[in-house]
Design an enzyme around this catalytic site. Sequence first.
Site, PDB file in Angstrom:
ATOM      1  N   PHE A   1       4.099   8.274 -26.415  1.00  0.00           N
ATOM      2  CA  PHE A   1       4.921   7.767 -27.529  1.00  0.00           C
ATOM      3  C   PHE A   1       4.221   8.153 -28.845  1.00  0.00           C
ATOM      4  O   PHE A   1       3.013   7.984 -28.990  1.00  0.00           O
ATOM      5  CB  PHE A   1       5.023   6.245 -27.414  1.00  0.00           C
ATOM      6  CG  PHE A   1       6.265   5.651 -28.010  1.00  0.00           C
ATOM      7  CD1 PHE A   1       7.288   5.181 -27.200  1.00  0.00           C
ATOM      8  CD2 PHE A   1       6.408   5.548 -29.387  1.00  0.00           C
ATOM      9  CE1 PHE A   1       8.435   4.617 -27.750  1.00  0.00           C
ATOM     10  CE2 PHE A   1       7.544   4.997 -29.941  1.00  0.00           C
ATOM     11  CZ  PHE A   1       8.559   4.522 -29.127  1.00  0.00           C
TER      12      PHE A   1
ATOM     13  N   VAL B   1       1.159   2.831 -32.620  1.00  0.00           N
ATOM     14  CA  VAL B   1       2.342   1.977 -32.696  1.00  0.00           C
ATOM     15  C   VAL B   1       2.763   1.925 -34.161  1.00  0.00           C
ATOM     16  O   VAL B   1       1.956   1.632 -35.041  1.00  0.00           O
ATOM     17  CB  VAL B   1       2.060   0.557 -32.153  1.00  0.00           C
ATOM     18  CG1 VAL B   1       3.379  -0.169 -31.905  1.00  0.00           C
ATOM     19  CG2 VAL B   1       1.279   0.617 -30.855  1.00  0.00           C
TER      20      VAL B   1
ATOM     21  N   HIS C   1       9.560  -5.765 -31.587  1.00  0.00           N
ATOM     22  CA  HIS C   1       8.940  -5.016 -30.499  1.00  0.00           C
ATOM     23  C   HIS C   1       7.508  -4.601 -30.879  1.00  0.00           C
ATOM     24  O   HIS C   1       6.586  -4.704 -30.079  1.00  0.00           O
ATOM     25  CB  HIS C   1       9.801  -3.767 -30.229  1.00  0.00           C
ATOM     26  CG  HIS C   1       9.530  -3.115 -28.916  1.00  0.00           C
ATOM     27  ND1 HIS C   1       9.735  -3.752 -27.725  1.00  0.00           N
ATOM     28  CD2 HIS C   1       9.069  -1.874 -28.606  1.00  0.00           C
ATOM     29  CE1 HIS C   1       9.409  -2.936 -26.737  1.00  0.00           C
ATOM     30  NE2 HIS C   1       8.998  -1.796 -27.247  1.00  0.00           N
TER      31      HIS C   1
HETATM   32  N1  INI Z   1       4.827   2.570 -27.647  1.00  0.00           N
HETATM   33  C1  INI Z   1       3.925   3.161 -28.458  1.00  0.00           C
HETATM   34  O1  INI Z   1       2.902   3.673 -27.980  1.00  0.00           O
HETATM   35  N2  INI Z   1       4.135   3.188 -29.797  1.00  0.00           N
HETATM   36  C2  INI Z   1       5.235   2.633 -30.379  1.00  0.00           C
HETATM   37  O2  INI Z   1       5.378   2.725 -31.629  1.00  0.00           O
HETATM   38  C3  INI Z   1       6.196   1.991 -29.543  1.00  0.00           C
HETATM   39  N3  INI Z   1       7.371   1.382 -30.121  1.00  0.00           N
HETATM   40  O3  INI Z   1       7.488   1.368 -31.351  1.00  0.00           O
HETATM   41  O4  INI Z   1       8.221   0.909 -29.414  1.00  0.00           O
HETATM   42  C4  INI Z   1       5.959   1.996 -28.145  1.00  0.00           C
HETATM   43  N4  INI Z   1       6.833   1.428 -27.308  1.00  0.00           N
HETATM   44  C5  INI Z   1       6.849   1.719 -25.897  1.00  0.00           C
HETATM   45  C6  INI Z   1       5.966   0.787 -25.110  1.00  0.00           C
HETATM   46  O5  INI Z   1       4.594   1.035 -25.364  1.00  0.00           O
HETATM   47  C7  INI Z   1       6.217   0.961 -23.605  1.00  0.00           C
HETATM   48  O6  INI Z   1       5.847   2.263 -23.208  1.00  0.00           O
HETATM   49  C8  INI Z   1       7.669   0.736 -23.219  1.00  0.00           C
HETATM   50  O7  INI Z   1       8.107  -0.516 -23.718  1.00  0.00           O
HETATM   51  C9  INI Z   1       7.847   0.775 -21.694  1.00  0.00           C
HETATM   52  O8  INI Z   1       7.045  -0.200 -21.055  1.00  0.00           O
END
Ligand code: INI
Length: 156
Positions: A25, A84, A91
């Site tokens: 991500f 993030v 979230h």
């Molecule tokens: N994961 C991240 O690493 N960074 C982000 O900014 C982010 N946002 O913004 O949602 C994010 N979401 C995904 C999360 O870490 C999980 O992979 C997902 O929810 C599945 O479990």
Amino acid sequence: MSTMTNIVGQLDAKGLKVAIVAARFNNFIVDHLISGALDYLERHGLDPADVTLVRIPGAFELPLVCQKLAASARYHGILALGAVIRGATPHFDYVCAEASKGIAQVMLHSGTPIGFGLLTCDTIEQAIERAGSKGGNKGVEAASAMLETIRVLEQL
Ligand code: INI
């Protein structure tokens, strides 16, 4: 009068085995954290053959994967890298809180040093600043902290 005992971790990565766990991500940011960390560790003596890079979906998965790597007892240290970036929903807060708490728990339960290289930013601009521009590189900071902690623990 006796002299004080000073314990200092030397920043020498020679002979260490390191696992890097990196979220996919926001990979355009995280890739810079990975390259910063690798560059730092190699300049401090780490052999690239002693690095295992694990790609995972997002920051939320960091604690579980760190836990599994720590339990394998194959690595002197682990680097947890991710970014993030705050969106319009709560979230962000859940992901940041769970990832940081989880990583701290794994480190304490396993005794394996984990470099905390998770950017938690309000904006993409902030993330860019902390991934190798004017705010430094959080991957480098995390790598340095992991290395120093490994070398300190060896002496305790
Ligand atoms: N994961 C991240 O690493 N960074 C982000 O900014 C982010 N946002 O913004 O949602 C994010 N979401 C995904 C999360 O870490 C999980 O992979 C997902 O929810 C599945 O479990």
